[in-house]
Write a protein that holds these residues in place. Structure first.
Motif, PDB file in Angstrom:
ATOM      1  N   HIS A 129       0.835  -1.214   0.000  1.00 61.80           N
ATOM      2  CA  HIS A 129       0.000   0.000   0.000  1.00 61.80           C
ATOM      3  C   HIS A 129       0.864   1.257   0.000  1.00 61.80           C
ATOM      4  O   HIS A 129       0.652   2.183  -0.801  1.00 61.80           O
ATOM      5  N   ASP A 130       1.848   1.295   0.881  1.00 61.87           N
ATOM      6  CA  ASP A 130       2.710   2.471   0.993  1.00 61.87           C
ATOM      7  C   ASP A 130       3.525   2.695  -0.280  1.00 61.87           C
ATOM      8  O   ASP A 130       3.715   3.844  -0.706  1.00 61.87           O
ATOM      9  N   TYR A 131       4.011   1.619  -0.908  1.00 58.43           N
ATOM     10  CA  TYR A 131       4.798   1.751  -2.129  1.00 58.43           C
ATOM     11  C   TYR A 131       3.934   2.325  -3.253  1.00 58.43           C
ATOM     12  O   TYR A 131       4.350   3.253  -3.957  1.00 58.43           O
ATOM     13  N   ILE A 132       2.747   1.771  -3.419  1.00 56.61           N
ATOM     14  CA  ILE A 132       1.862   2.258  -4.483  1.00 56.61           C
ATOM     15  C   ILE A 132       1.512   3.721  -4.254  1.00 56.61           C
ATOM     16  O   ILE A 132       1.555   4.534  -5.180  1.00 56.61           O
ATOM     17  N   THR A 133       1.179   4.084  -3.030  1.00 58.52           N
ATOM     18  CA  THR A 133       0.832   5.465  -2.699  1.00 58.52           C
ATOM     19  C   THR A 133       1.994   6.412  -3.002  1.00 58.52           C
ATOM     20  O   THR A 133       1.781   7.513  -3.517  1.00 58.52           O
ATOM     21  N   ALA A 134       3.211   5.984  -2.705  1.00 57.94           N
ATOM     22  CA  ALA A 134       4.378   6.838  -2.891  1.00 57.94           C
ATOM     23  C   ALA A 134       4.840   6.937  -4.348  1.00 57.94           C
ATOM     24  O   ALA A 134       5.446   7.940  -4.733  1.00 57.94           O
ATOM     25  N   HIS A 135       4.567   5.913  -5.168  1.00 56.15           N
ATOM     26  CA  HIS A 135       5.160   5.860  -6.502  1.00 56.15           C
ATOM     27  C   HIS A 135       4.196   6.012  -7.676  1.00 56.15           C
ATOM     28  O   HIS A 135       4.647   6.260  -8.802  1.00 56.15           O
ATOM     29  N   PHE A 136       2.883   5.856  -7.450  1.00 58.26           N
ATOM     30  CA  PHE A 136       1.933   5.876  -8.558  1.00 58.26           C
ATOM     31  C   PHE A 136       0.793   6.848  -8.263  1.00 58.26           C
ATOM     32  O   PHE A 136       0.243   6.843  -7.158  1.00 58.26           O
ATOM     33  N   ALA A 137       0.435   7.648  -9.250  1.00 56.33           N
ATOM     34  CA  ALA A 137      -0.706   8.552  -9.118  1.00 56.33           C
ATOM     35  C   ALA A 137      -1.993   7.757  -9.288  1.00 56.33           C
ATOM     36  O   ALA A 137      -2.102   6.920 -10.183  1.00 56.33           O
ATOM     37  N   GLY A 138      -2.954   8.017  -8.401  1.00 56.41           N
ATOM     38  CA  GLY A 138      -4.233   7.335  -8.509  1.00 56.41           C
ATOM     39  C   GLY A 138      -5.064   7.535  -7.265  1.00 56.41           C
ATOM     40  O   GLY A 138      -4.708   8.317  -6.387  1.00 56.41           O
ATOM     41  N   ASP A 139      -6.200   6.825  -7.215  1.00 56.18           N
ATOM     42  CA  ASP A 139      -7.050   6.894  -6.033  1.00 56.18           C
ATOM     43  C   ASP A 139      -7.803   5.583  -5.849  1.00 56.18           C
ATOM     44  O   ASP A 139      -7.630   4.644  -6.623  1.00 56.18           O
ATOM     45  N   CYS A 140      -8.613   5.534  -4.812  1.00 59.38           N
ATOM     46  CA  CYS A 140      -9.428   4.349  -4.482  1.00 59.38           C
ATOM     47  C   CYS A 140      -8.579   3.093  -4.276  1.00 59.38           C
ATOM     48  O   CYS A 140      -8.977   1.988  -4.662  1.00 59.38           O
ATOM     49  N   LEU A 141      -7.424   3.238  -3.649  1.00 65.53           N
ATOM     50  CA  LEU A 141      -6.527   2.112  -3.441  1.00 65.53           C
ATOM     51  C   LEU A 141      -7.020   1.204  -2.324  1.00 65.53           C
ATOM     52  O   LEU A 141      -7.327   1.664  -1.222  1.00 65.53           O
ATOM     53  N   LEU A 142      -7.095  -0.087  -2.637  1.00 62.97           N
ATOM     54  CA  LEU A 142      -7.337  -1.128  -1.644  1.00 62.97           C
ATOM     55  C   LEU A 142      -6.264  -2.189  -1.808  1.00 62.97           C
ATOM     56  O   LEU A 142      -6.004  -2.649  -2.924  1.00 62.97           O
ATOM     57  N   VAL A 143      -5.637  -2.554  -0.716  1.00 65.14           N
ATOM     58  CA  VAL A 143      -4.653  -3.637  -0.700  1.00 65.14           C
ATOM     59  C   VAL A 143      -5.025  -4.523   0.479  1.00 65.14           C
ATOM     60  O   VAL A 143      -4.924  -4.091   1.628  1.00 65.14           O
ATOM     61  N   VAL A 144      -5.464  -5.742   0.194  1.00 66.67           N
ATOM     62  CA  VAL A 144      -5.888  -6.648   1.260  1.00 66.67           C
ATOM     63  C   VAL A 144      -5.341  -8.042   1.001  1.00 66.67           C
ATOM     64  O   VAL A 144      -5.118  -8.441  -0.133  1.00 66.67           O
ATOM     65  N   GLY A 145      -5.115  -8.769   2.088  1.00 68.40           N
ATOM     66  CA  GLY A 145      -4.650 -10.145   1.960  1.00 68.40           C
ATOM     67  C   GLY A 145      -3.761 -10.546   3.111  1.00 68.40           C
ATOM     68  O   GLY A 145      -3.840  -9.995   4.211  1.00 68.40           O
ATOM     69  N   ASP A 146      -2.897 -11.513   2.810  1.00 67.24           N
ATOM     70  CA  ASP A 146      -1.970 -12.023   3.816  1.00 67.24           C
ATOM     71  C   ASP A 146      -0.597 -12.203   3.178  1.00 67.24           C
ATOM     72  O   ASP A 146      -0.367 -11.712   2.073  1.00 67.24           O
ATOM     73  N   GLU A 147       0.292 -12.915   3.850  1.00 63.51           N
ATOM     74  CA  GLU A 147       1.667 -13.016   3.344  1.00 63.51           C
ATOM     75  C   GLU A 147       1.797 -13.877   2.084  1.00 63.51           C
ATOM     76  O   GLU A 147       2.822 -13.857   1.422  1.00 63.51           O
ATOM     77  N   ASP A 148       0.735 -14.598   1.713  1.00 71.74           N
ATOM     78  CA  ASP A 148       0.787 -15.460   0.526  1.00 71.74           C
ATOM     79  C   ASP A 148      -0.057 -14.962  -0.643  1.00 71.74           C
ATOM     80  O   ASP A 148       0.167 -15.353  -1.784  1.00 71.74           O
ATOM     81  N   LEU A 149      -1.054 -14.122  -0.383  1.00 72.03           N
ATOM     82  CA  LEU A 149      -1.958 -13.669  -1.438  1.00 72.03           C
ATOM     83  C   LEU A 149      -2.466 -12.265  -1.119  1.00 72.03           C
ATOM     84  O   LEU A 149      -3.002 -12.016  -0.036  1.00 72.03           O
ATOM     85  N   ILE A 150      -2.295 -11.354  -2.084  1.00 71.14           N
ATOM     86  CA  ILE A 150      -2.722  -9.964  -1.932  1.00 71.14           C
ATOM     87  C   ILE A 150      -3.622  -9.602  -3.107  1.00 71.14           C
ATOM     88  O   ILE A 150      -3.329  -9.937  -4.258  1.00 71.14           O
ATOM     89  N   LYS A 151      -4.704  -8.894  -2.806  1.00 70.27           N
ATOM     90  CA  LYS A 151      -5.570  -8.322  -3.842  1.00 70.27           C
ATOM     91  C   LYS A 151      -5.347  -6.829  -3.861  1.00 70.27           C
ATOM     92  O   LYS A 151      -5.342  -6.171  -2.807  1.00 70.27           O
ATOM     93  N   ILE A 152      -5.158  -6.289  -5.074  1.00 77.74           N
ATOM     94  CA  ILE A 152      -4.997  -4.852  -5.266  1.00 77.74           C
ATOM     95  C   ILE A 152      -6.140  -4.352  -6.132  1.00 77.74           C
ATOM     96  O   ILE A 152      -6.487  -4.960  -7.141  1.00 77.74           O
ATOM     97  N   HIS A 153      -6.705  -3.218  -5.728  1.00 82.00           N
ATOM     98  CA  HIS A 153      -7.691  -2.474  -6.512  1.00 82.00           C
ATOM     99  C   HIS A 153      -7.213  -1.032  -6.508  1.00 82.00           C
ATOM    100  O   HIS A 153      -6.955  -0.462  -5.441  1.00 82.00           O
ATOM    101  N   PHE A 154      -7.087  -0.421  -7.709  1.00 85.67           N
ATOM    102  CA  PHE A 154      -6.511   0.919  -7.794  1.00 85.67           C
ATOM    103  C   PHE A 154      -6.994   1.604  -9.063  1.00 85.67           C
ATOM    104  O   PHE A 154      -7.014   0.995 -10.129  1.00 85.67           O
ATOM    105  N   HIS A 155      -7.361   2.872  -8.962  1.00 86.19           N
ATOM    106  CA  HIS A 155      -7.709   3.672 -10.130  1.00 86.19           C
ATOM    107  C   HIS A 155      -6.489   4.509 -10.494  1.00 86.19           C
ATOM    108  O   HIS A 155      -5.966   5.247  -9.649  1.00 86.19           O
ATOM    109  N   THR A 156      -6.040   4.381 -11.750  1.00 87.54           N
ATOM    110  CA  THR A 156      -4.820   5.046 -12.188  1.00 87.54           C
ATOM    111  C   THR A 156      -4.881   5.289 -13.694  1.00 87.54           C
ATOM    112  O   THR A 156      -5.717   4.706 -14.394  1.00 87.54           O
TER     113      THR A 156
END
Length: 83
Positions: free
Chosen positions: A23-50
């Motif tokens: 989450h922090d990397y995407i926020t710092a490096h990519f322009a966009g909004d509506c970011l969701l990052v959810v999951g665990d150490e084996d599987l992550i789902k990303i939703h992002f408008h960019t």
């Protein structure tokens, strides 16, 4: 006209994934909004408008195996066209 045109969604399968770090990397490096990052150490789902979904996909691929990728052009949907 939408500020961020592409609804970008993907799953990342890997090891030792950290949703807060991602989450922090995407926020710092990519322009966009509506970011969701959810999951665990084996599987992550990303939703992002960019405007640059390929950058999010490239980053995700650097972390693990990406799949269930969806990139929809929300501006086309806003204009009444197929996304």
């Amino acid at each position: 006209m939408l500020e961020y045109r592409f609804d970008t969604q993907l799953l990342i399968e890997g090891h030792d994934l950290d949703e807060d770090d991602i989450h922090d990397y995407i926020t710092a490096h990519f322009a966009g909004d509506c970011l969701l990052v959810v999951g665990d150490e084996d599987l992550i789902k990303i939703h992002f408008h960019t405007n640059e979904p390929w950058k999010v996909l490239e980053y995700g691929a650097s972390l693990g195996d990406i799949h269930d990728i969806v990139v929809e052009n929300m501006q086309r949907q806003e204009d009444g066209l197929h996304g």
